[in-house]
Design a protein around this motif. Structure first.
Motif, mmCIF file in Angstrom:
data_model
loop_
_atom_site.group_PDB
_atom_site.id
_atom_site.type_symbol
_atom_site.label_atom_id
_atom_site.label_comp_id
_atom_site.label_asym_id
_atom_site.label_seq_id
_atom_site.Cartn_x
_atom_site.Cartn_y
_atom_site.Cartn_z
ATOM 1 N N ALA A 41 0.645 -1.103 -0.146
ATOM 2 C CA ALA A 41 -0.034 0.029 0.013
ATOM 3 C C ALA A 41 0.910 1.332 0.056
ATOM 4 C CB ALA A 41 -0.826 0.061 1.168
ATOM 5 N N ALA A 42 1.860 1.298 0.817
ATOM 6 C CA ALA A 42 2.775 2.375 0.813
ATOM 7 C C ALA A 42 3.564 2.641 -0.396
ATOM 8 C CB ALA A 42 3.796 2.411 2.137
ATOM 9 N N LEU A 43 3.972 1.358 -1.090
ATOM 10 C CA LEU A 43 4.667 1.604 -2.328
ATOM 11 C C LEU A 43 3.780 1.950 -3.324
ATOM 12 C CD1 LEU A 43 7.395 1.121 -3.658
ATOM 13 C CD2 LEU A 43 6.817 -1.333 -4.394
ATOM 14 N N VAL A 44 2.670 1.498 -3.630
ATOM 15 C CA VAL A 44 1.626 1.918 -4.583
ATOM 16 C C VAL A 44 1.336 3.583 -4.507
ATOM 17 C CG1 VAL A 44 -0.637 1.943 -5.517
ATOM 18 C CG2 VAL A 44 0.653 -0.239 -4.980
ATOM 19 N N ASP A 45 1.328 4.026 -3.159
ATOM 20 C CA ASP A 45 0.970 5.269 -2.895
ATOM 21 C C ASP A 45 2.198 6.314 -3.255
ATOM 22 O OD1 ASP A 45 -0.503 7.728 -1.687
ATOM 23 O OD2 ASP A 45 1.050 7.778 -0.069
ATOM 24 N N GLU A 46 3.450 5.856 -2.888
ATOM 25 C CA GLU A 46 4.583 6.422 -2.924
ATOM 26 C C GLU A 46 4.929 6.701 -4.579
ATOM 27 O OE1 GLU A 46 9.449 5.325 -3.098
ATOM 28 O OE2 GLU A 46 8.366 4.704 -1.334
ATOM 29 N N VAL A 47 4.875 5.376 -5.449
ATOM 30 C CA VAL A 47 4.739 5.705 -6.743
ATOM 31 C C VAL A 47 3.901 6.300 -7.601
ATOM 32 C CG1 VAL A 47 5.163 3.943 -8.940
ATOM 33 C CG2 VAL A 47 6.457 3.300 -6.712
ATOM 34 N N GLY A 48 2.665 6.143 -7.153
ATOM 35 C CA GLY A 48 1.650 7.022 -7.914
ATOM 36 C C GLY A 48 1.589 8.472 -7.663
ATOM 37 N N SER A 49 2.329 8.819 -6.497
ATOM 38 C CA SER A 49 2.572 10.443 -6.206
ATOM 39 C C SER A 49 3.642 10.875 -6.981
ATOM 40 C CB SER A 49 2.595 10.370 -4.745
ATOM 41 O OG SER A 49 1.484 9.909 -3.928
ATOM 42 N N ASP A 50 4.482 10.211 -7.565
ATOM 43 C CA ASP A 50 5.601 10.613 -8.366
ATOM 44 C C ASP A 50 4.864 11.191 -9.467
ATOM 45 O OD1 ASP A 50 7.899 10.904 -9.689
ATOM 46 O OD2 ASP A 50 9.027 9.038 -8.736
ATOM 47 N N PRO A 51 5.399 12.562 -9.988
ATOM 48 C CA PRO A 51 4.955 13.096 -11.170
ATOM 49 C C PRO A 51 5.625 12.504 -12.467
ATOM 50 C CG PRO A 51 6.673 14.543 -9.997
ATOM 51 C CD PRO A 51 6.237 13.368 -9.064
ATOM 52 N N VAL A 52 6.481 11.479 -12.210
ATOM 53 C CA VAL A 52 7.086 10.930 -13.274
ATOM 54 C C VAL A 52 6.297 9.645 -13.703
ATOM 55 C CG1 VAL A 52 9.045 9.253 -14.012
ATOM 56 C CG2 VAL A 52 9.476 11.327 -12.839
ATOM 57 N N THR A 53 5.701 9.001 -12.755
ATOM 58 C CA THR A 53 4.585 8.058 -13.030
ATOM 59 C C THR A 53 3.514 8.336 -13.925
ATOM 60 O OG1 THR A 53 5.402 6.905 -10.978
ATOM 61 C CG2 THR A 53 3.470 6.070 -11.891
ATOM 62 N N THR A 54 3.223 7.359 -14.777
ATOM 63 C CA THR A 54 2.115 7.506 -15.609
ATOM 64 C C THR A 54 1.051 6.377 -15.535
ATOM 65 O OG1 THR A 54 3.309 6.196 -17.564
ATOM 66 C CG2 THR A 54 3.226 8.696 -17.655
ATOM 67 N N THR A 55 1.530 5.068 -15.194
ATOM 68 C CA THR A 55 0.852 4.112 -14.905
ATOM 69 C C THR A 55 1.569 2.992 -13.850
ATOM 70 O OG1 THR A 55 0.170 4.028 -17.259
ATOM 71 C CG2 THR A 55 -0.200 2.085 -16.211
ATOM 72 N N ILE A 56 0.595 2.320 -13.306
ATOM 73 C CA ILE A 56 1.365 1.204 -12.375
ATOM 74 C C ILE A 56 1.018 0.156 -12.979
ATOM 75 C CG2 ILE A 56 1.092 0.321 -9.931
ATOM 76 C CD1 ILE A 56 0.789 3.359 -8.931
ATOM 77 N N VAL A 57 1.777 -1.050 -12.807
ATOM 78 C CA VAL A 57 1.468 -2.387 -12.936
ATOM 79 C C VAL A 57 1.610 -3.283 -11.853
ATOM 80 C CG1 VAL A 57 1.899 -4.533 -14.498
ATOM 81 C CG2 VAL A 57 1.889 -2.002 -15.668
ATOM 82 N N ILE A 58 0.811 -3.851 -11.124
ATOM 83 C CA ILE A 58 1.219 -4.928 -10.042
ATOM 84 C C ILE A 58 1.076 -6.269 -10.588
ATOM 85 C CG2 ILE A 58 0.213 -5.571 -7.753
ATOM 86 C CD1 ILE A 58 -1.030 -2.830 -7.352
ATOM 87 N N THR A 59 1.926 -7.162 -10.209
ATOM 88 C CA THR A 59 2.129 -8.528 -10.827
ATOM 89 C C THR A 59 2.792 -9.241 -9.551
ATOM 90 O OG1 THR A 59 2.602 -9.780 -12.845
ATOM 91 C CG2 THR A 59 4.276 -8.231 -12.141
ATOM 92 N N GLY A 60 2.797 -10.613 -10.126
ATOM 93 C CA GLY A 60 3.427 -11.480 -8.988
ATOM 94 C C GLY A 60 4.838 -12.272 -9.685
ATOM 95 N N ALA A 61 5.733 -12.499 -8.840
ATOM 96 C CA ALA A 61 6.894 -13.196 -9.216
ATOM 97 C C ALA A 61 6.596 -14.596 -9.352
ATOM 98 C CB ALA A 61 8.194 -13.031 -8.269
ATOM 99 N N GLY A 62 7.156 -15.613 -10.332
ATOM 100 C CA GLY A 62 7.143 -16.809 -10.331
ATOM 101 C C GLY A 62 5.684 -17.248 -10.976
#
Length: 270
Positions: A41-62
């Protein structure tokens, strides 16, 4: 030892501002402990608040997206009484914060469901603006089969996607929904062949990244606005109900049965 918290997450942003967050606990099929859910949750908020970010993709390893809560970790816990209640409440608070963050972050979020998703994993998929499933992935609404109610906003997010009657059919029945069926029901945006999955997700992310940033942000707000009041209310109800259930005998029986690979016996608890 399995990674936990921020150490269990990988994040990278490309030249178009596409931020890919990978849940990296593959040895437990990316199941969440509380610290990792809070960190996501903290990382999504941090990344989403960055003006550089245009899109977020969440996925899983393996091979898995995320199978939800780490039930083995729960089974190994010695917590009882008030301590167990406090842990259950913290878990629900973490799930609620994660879903609220995904819904409210000001950029499009794609859930790239590369494999099985269960528990809060299906809530992440439903909360995202676009859920894209590999054809060999599925959404497992396992809650009632474990003696639990849905959480992570699933009670309202699923009904908003497919309607109350179909949502009840899935949730009361603890159904495992294939990628194809999820697409036909309207739960997700798209399903892709496994060998085309990574590139299909990347193409969708690039289209969004090259789109009109402010228009997409305001479109997201407009689409989600009618849902937000219902989501907050649902999360509160889920938090209270699930905290009670997580410390009750039905969940204990559900976990014991799952880990013991047998059918749960809820009837004898009545």
């Amino acid at each position: 030892m399995t990674n936990s918290g921020r150490d269990a997450l990988r994040a990278e942003t490309d030249e178009l501002g596409i931020a890919t967050i990978t849940i990296d606990r593959a040895e437990v099929m990316n199941a969440f402990d509380i610290a990792t859910m809070e960190a996501l949750a903290a990382l999504v908020d941090e990344v989403g608040s960055d003006p550089v970010t245009t899109t977020i993709v969440i996925t899983g390893a393996g091979p898995a997206f995320t199978t939800g809560a780490d039930l083995q970790n729960h089974a190994d816990s010695k917590a009882t009484g008030d301590e167990a209640t406090a842990i259950a409440r913290r878990s629900m608070d973490a799930a609620g914060l994660l879903v609220r963050t995904i819904v409210r972050v000001p950029v499009p979020v794609i859930a790239a469901v590369n494999g099985p998703a269960a528990g809060v994993g299906v809530s992440i998929a439903l909360a995202s603006d676009f859920a894209v499933l590999s054809e060999d992935a599925y959404l497992f609404f396992a809650f009632s089969g474990l003696g639990l109610m849905p959480d992570g906003g699933a009670t309202v997010l699923l009904a908003a996607s497919i309607g109350r009657a179909r949502a009840n059919d899935v949730l009361f029945g603890a159904k495992m929904v294939s990628a194809r069926d999820a697409a036909e029901l309207g739960m997700i945006a798209e399903t892709l062949p496994a060998d085309e999955f990574a590139e299909g997700v990347a193409k969708r992310a690039r289209r969004l990244a090259r789109g009109p940033r402010n228009a997409l942000r305001m479109t997201k707000v407009g689409v989600n606005a009618p849902l937000l009041a219902q989501l907050d209310a649902a999360l509160e109800l889920e938090s209270d109900g699930q905290t009670e259930l997580l410390t009750g005998p039905e969940f204990a029986e559900g976990v014991s049965a799952l880990l013991g690979k047998r059918r749960p016996d809820f009837v004898s608890l009545r």
